[in-house]
Design an enzyme around this catalytic site. Structure first.
Site, short mmCIF file in Angstrom:
data_model
loop_
_atom_site.label_atom_id
_atom_site.label_comp_id
_atom_site.label_asym_id
_atom_site.label_seq_id
_atom_site.Cartn_x
_atom_site.Cartn_y
_atom_site.Cartn_z
N SER A 147 -8.20 -17.99 -18.85
CA SER A 147 -9.21 -18.04 -17.79
C SER A 147 -10.19 -19.15 -18.12
O SER A 147 -9.98 -19.93 -19.05
CB SER A 147 -9.91 -16.68 -17.72
N ASN A 148 -11.27 -19.23 -17.37
CA ASN A 148 -12.33 -20.21 -17.61
C ASN A 148 -13.65 -19.47 -17.74
O ASN A 148 -13.82 -18.41 -17.15
CB ASN A 148 -12.46 -21.13 -16.39
N GLU A 149 -14.57 -20.08 -18.45
CA GLU A 149 -15.93 -19.54 -18.54
C GLU A 149 -16.57 -19.67 -17.16
O GLU A 149 -16.66 -20.77 -16.62
CB GLU A 149 -16.69 -20.38 -19.56
N VAL B 202 -11.47 -22.77 -11.33
CA VAL B 202 -10.04 -22.46 -11.20
C VAL B 202 -9.33 -22.82 -12.51
O VAL B 202 -9.55 -23.90 -13.06
CB VAL B 202 -9.40 -23.29 -10.05
#
Ligand code: C5P
Length: 217
Positions: free
Chosen positions: A25-27, A92
């Site tokens: 995922s991303n922060e 994203v």
């Protein structure tokens, strides 16, 4: 009666599952997306809000919850033509696993390799397919902030790109550059809410200009 101006805002991270309990995922807290939605709602605009998994969502929006980048892409495409102004505030995930395992991967081997595949660039799709719409993207950069953001503005055919450094993570105040084709606005140490107001104002200015040019042509 005049149609209500409609915003399509993507927000939060996307989660790409490797197995039922692991993901990449991303922060992203989703706070910027929420601040943008709050400002648009306060101004009595319609907001379609497509959000990745976060803890809280803004009130009074048309909320569409998604998990993966592919799900977000599908919902953005389905709702694109309903919007006048599209703001891609989501972080994203650039890649997704080629294979999602049905069961939890066992800790048997000392090394494992996973293969990842690039996700579609949703903001770029919006930029390339816009029809008299305003498209906004964000750029979080750790070096050459403004130049890199300007390149993305052109490459993704955006109308505005909002550039900030990684110090904006989870912080109350941040510094942002609101960059359009002929203008750059630097906002120093302000709240996300303050920056959101400026972004919304800039998008409306550009939208009115597009509508005006349409009317006189
Ligand atoms: O990751 P990047 O710096 O290219 O992100 C810039 C903009 O593009 C952001 O607005 C982000 O939401 C969007 N983006 C996207 N789809 C991706 C990667 C980024 O919409 N796969």
């Amino acid at each position: 009666m005049q149609k209500k101006l409609t915003f399509l805002i993507s927000s939060g991270p996307t989660k790409e599952h490797i197995d039922p309990v692991r993901f990449i995922s991303n922060e992203s807290s989703g706070k910027m997306g929420s601040a943008l939605a709050d400002v648009a709602i306060m101004k009595k605009y319609r907001v379609i809000f497509i959000s990745g998994p976060v803890d809280t969502f803004p009130p009074n929006v048309e909320l569409i919850k998604v998990t993966t980048a592919l799900e977000m892409f599908k919902e953005v495409k389905l709702n694109l033509n309903k919007a006048d102004i599209i703001i891609n505030a989501a972080a994203v995930s650039d890649y997704r696993p080629v294979k999602t395992y049905k069961h939890k991967i066992k800790r048997r081997n000392s090394r494992i390799s996973l293969e990842f595949k690039r996700n579609p660039d949703i903001a770029r799709y919006c930029g390339k397919n816009k029809k008299n719409q305003v498209v906004v993207g964000f750029a979080l950069e750790t070096e050459n902030l403004v130049d890199t953001a300007r390149f993305k503005l052109k490459n993704k055919k955006l109308d505005i790109i909002v550039a900030n450094g990684k110090e904006s993570f989870n912080s109350k105040v941040t510094t942002a550059h609101i960059i359009s084709n002929n203008n750059i606005l630097e906002i120093k140490n302000k709240t996300k809410r303050f920056i959101a107001k400026r972004i919304i104002d800039e998008t409306i200015k550009i939208f009115r200009n597009i509508a005006y040019c349409q009317n006189i042509s």
